[in-house]
Design an enzyme around this catalytic site. Structure first.
Site, short mmCIF file in Angstrom:
data_model
loop_
_atom_site.label_atom_id
_atom_site.label_comp_id
_atom_site.label_asym_id
_atom_site.label_seq_id
_atom_site.Cartn_x
_atom_site.Cartn_y
_atom_site.Cartn_z
N ASP A 409 0.83 -1.19 0.00
CA ASP A 409 0.00 0.00 0.00
C ASP A 409 0.87 1.26 0.00
O ASP A 409 1.75 1.42 0.86
CB ASP A 409 -0.89 -0.03 1.25
CG ASP A 409 -1.95 1.06 1.24
OD1 ASP A 409 -2.88 0.97 0.43
OD2 ASP A 409 -1.83 2.00 2.06
N GLU A 438 1.38 -0.58 -5.20
CA GLU A 438 0.16 0.22 -5.35
C GLU A 438 0.56 1.70 -5.24
O GLU A 438 0.36 2.34 -4.22
CB GLU A 438 -0.88 -0.15 -4.29
CG GLU A 438 -2.23 0.49 -4.51
CD GLU A 438 -2.59 1.58 -3.48
OE1 GLU A 438 -3.69 2.15 -3.59
OE2 GLU A 438 -1.77 1.84 -2.59
#
Length: 733
Positions: A409, A438
């Site tokens: 993330d 990401e």
């Protein structure tokens, strides 16, 4: 002749980074001069290019050489001048195992090509006839001398080829034959083919050797399915309170995921969630009693990133989930979010790992005027060694529990030198582990994250909707960038619901699924896509009642109503059956006459298909190197017979989810390996079989299509023809 460089000290010396006797420059794929390895995967067809030229007019050629991890030359490929006049050569290599490989380009003088060019012109003109034949005989004597054997090339010269070349020398020396006959013998197709299989190379000059990191096939090609395990099996009691789903109830969803053909089940964070400043439904700042909070606010008195939320189960329950998934041919990916709730043990144990403000408080995450008080960002500047070691321990803990992939993330909010170190440390002990970045951010950051070790990247695909945007982006990610940044296409995520998907209905979901599954070797789908969940929270590109902040059990029995699950299943089946769709750098965009219709193709040459299929997505590689099929049986590695024809897929897609669109498609026949017959090129001369509808068409150079989104949004066509033009491309456009 050895392929080694000339010894140092002479004019032919090639020093690292220097110019050899035959110059080789602009070699690719090379990342920052070799500072980082270019990416490849087992079975991938890797295009190698270089500019090769020399003084004067003699012919030059080039060879791409694949160097195995043990330093030996594993294979070579002839390179073709793909831009005559610009001296731009291209060839294709295909590594067959994971590891730290390398490659180089060897340029060389081609005396046979030089002689055939000059001899043909002169003998046909009656100039220096005897001299040119004598020169040819002298050349063939050099070709046949044992002491001139080229170590790299010699094993590829068969006994039959040697016999043919000897007979050619005899013919050249036979002055009883007419000159034209002697020339014809030395320039016959059979001789040319023999010298193409094992060319005679002189003045061999090698480029530097450049690194090529070869990962397992799933690093390049795979289908991911995202789920929040707490939602699967969650239910509401009569008094309104919620009971969380568990790993055991989430495992009941695995058969459906596997049956749709996915390779990876990706779990959002499963660690304990803080209560301080916990977010409520729809990202409200105050949670109601029973709101589970965001799983990205990691950490509570129960533990931090390496702990498991007690509502989901125990460590044994998690391991059982992983094993059950693996038995169905699914690997487990876990979301890693390097941030902490105020309740994380690190906050009190290691306050130096956070930014402390002037008033003594720890800085929470914010994007002014927005405040994210349920999250404390980590700081890598006060104790980088201690924090880095702790993060590595977290990853190793999950790897020990069976996790083989990590979706990271927001990696762009952490230092790049930290990621370079961390990824290298994991790779050293667990090279099978795959990292997906990401990072929806600036191109320089996205690409550098890929350079330093992330295997795959989220992309801007999610926001590319118009024909021009789609064509440009497909071309970009499948071009030279593909040696660095491997795309993973997602139509939606738990954070992103674009206007196109909001307003496109069922057909819009189908369009984006087809485009993601065929436009990239790796693609992903967020749970609920099968149910056409497309209602946004007002004013934002995000789902209403976002699963990040609440339990979201779904009526999976309704998934068959929309047809998306069936479409996805068929797409993943097609991807598994057709290796062309599991390559990245083999895409060609074809012009159409309608601004709503996109056409593109992927092709892989027959000579590469055995290697591509041995690394197919139909099996799962797990730590230790065993291979498991979708029924959990050990399948090992079976020999694959090379097919006779290329694998060619053409996709024609209607981007308009509401209206029928008609178009002509101007196919680039060469990129498909096709040659139009003389006469009418638009007359049917090859077969296009639609893998979605099971219909078959006879097509020509400019086929007509009509796509009604109420019935079909796309053709996904397998193209077959007996008349294929190999063209030396290996199926890469």
């Amino acid at each position: 002749m050895s392929s080694a460089r000339n010894p140092a000290g002479g004019p032919g010396r090639t020093s690292p980074g220097g110019i050899g006797r035959i110059p080789v420059i602009q070699v690719s794929p090379v990342v920052e001069g070799g500072r980082w390895p270019a990416k490849a995967a087992v079975g991938e067809v890797v295009p190698v290019t270089a500019t090769v030229f020399r003084e004067g007019h003699d012919a030059v050629a080039a060879t791409a050489v694949l160097v195995a991890p043990d330093g030996t030359d594993r294979s070579w490929a002839a390179m073709t001048d793909v831009a005559p006049g610009l001296d731009h050569f291209r060839g294709f290599l295909q590594p067959d195992d994971v590891g730290e490989w390398a490659f180089r380009v060897e340029a060389w003088s081609d005396p046979y090509a030089t002689w055939t060019h000059d001899a043909t012109i002169k003998i046909e003109a009656g100039i220096d006839v005897d001299l040119m034949l004598a020169e040819g005989a002298r050349l063939f004597r050099r070709i046949l001398r044992p002491e001139r054997r080229d170590a790299l090339i010699a094993p590829h010269r068969t006994a039959a080829d040697t016999k043919l070349l000897g007979e050619t020398l005899t013919a050249l020396e036979d002055d009883s034959r007419p000159a034209a006959v002697r020339l014809a013998a030395a320039t016959s197709p059979e001789v040319r083919e023999a010298l193409a299989r094992a060319p005679h190379r002189e003045l061999v000059s090698a480029s530097d050797t450049y690194p090529l990191r070869v990962a397992r096939p799933l690093a390049l090609a795979g289908a991911w399915y995202e789920m929040f395990p707490r939602s699967e099996g969650a239910y509401q009691k009569p008094d309104g309170t919620w009971v969380s789903g568990t790993f055991a109830t989430a495992a009941k969803r695995l058969p459906a995921i596997a049956s749709m053909g996915f390779d990876v089940v990706y779990l959002t964070p499963v660690s304990p969630i803080g209560t301080t400043f916990r977010k409520g439904r729809n990202n409200t700042l105050e949670a109601e009693p029973g709101d589970p909070g965001s799983p990205y606010a990691i950490g509570s008195p129960d533990g931090g990133h390496d702990a498991i939320h007690r509502d989901l189960g125990t460590e044994e329950d998690f391991v059982a989930f992983v094993q059950e998934a693996r038995g169905m041919g699914l690997e487990v990916a876990l979301d890693i979010a390097l941030q902490c709730s105020p309740d994380h043990p690190w906050v009190t144990e290691h306050p130096e790992w956070f930014v402390v403000r002037a008033d003594g408080s720890i800085a929470y995450a914010e994007n002014p005027p927005k405040k994210y008080q349920d999250i404390y960002p980590l700081s890598f500047d006060t104790d980088p060694d201690g924090l880095s070691a702790a993060v590595l321990d977290v990853l190793r803990t999950w790897i020990d529990r069976g996790v083989t992939l990590f979706r990271v993330d927001n990696p762009h909010t952490k230092p790049l030198n930290f990621w370079e170190w961390l990824l290298a440390e994991v790779h050293a002990t667990h090279p099978e582990v795959i990292f997906l970045s990401e990072a929806f951010t600036k191109p320089a950051m996205m690409r550098t994250l890929a350079r330093i070790g992330f295997h795959q990247s989220y992309t801007y695909f999610t926001w590319r909707n118009t024909k021009e945007e789609v064509e440009e982006y497909l071309t970009e990610v499948s071009g030279p960038l593909g040696s660095v940044m491997r795309p993973n296409f997602w139509p939606t995520t738990h954070d992103i619901l674009t206007p196109y998907v909001q307003h496109g209905g069922v057909a819009g979901h189908a369009v984006r699924a087809v485009l993601a599954a065929t436009g990239s070797p790796s693609w992903g789908m967020y749970s609920g896509y099968e149910l056409v969940e497309n209602t946004p929270r007002p004013g934002v590109e995000e789902h209403i009642d976002n699963e990040k902040y609440e339990y979201r059990p779904r009526a999976w029995e309704r998934a068959t109503e929309y047809g998306i699950a069936a479409l996805v299943t068929r797409l993943n089946t097609i991807r598994r059956e057709h290796p062309a769709l599991r390559q990245l750098r083999n895409l060609t965009v074809h012009p159409t006459t309608n601004g709503q219709v996109v056409a593109f193709s992927r092709r892989i040459g027959a000579e590469f298909l055995s290697g591509a299929r041995s690394g197919s997505m139909g099996s799962t590689m797990v730590p230790g190197g065993s291979t498991v099929d979708r029924r959990g049986a050990d399948v090992g590695v079976a020999p694959v017979t090379a097919p006779a024809h290329d694998d060619v897929i053409v996709v024609v897609l209607n981007l308009d989810p509401w209206n029928s669109q008609e178009s002509l498609v101007h196919l680039d026949l060469k990129s498909l390996g096709l040659t139009a017959p003389e006469g009418d090129p638009d007359a049917p001369f090859y077969v296009a079989h639609d893998l979605l509808s099971n219909e078959t068409y006879g097509w020509g150079a400019t086929p007509y299509v009509r796509l009604d989104p109420a019935h079909r949004v796309a053709h996904v066509l397998h193209v077959t023809s007996a008349g294929t033009d190999r063209g030396g491309t290996g199926g890469i456009s």
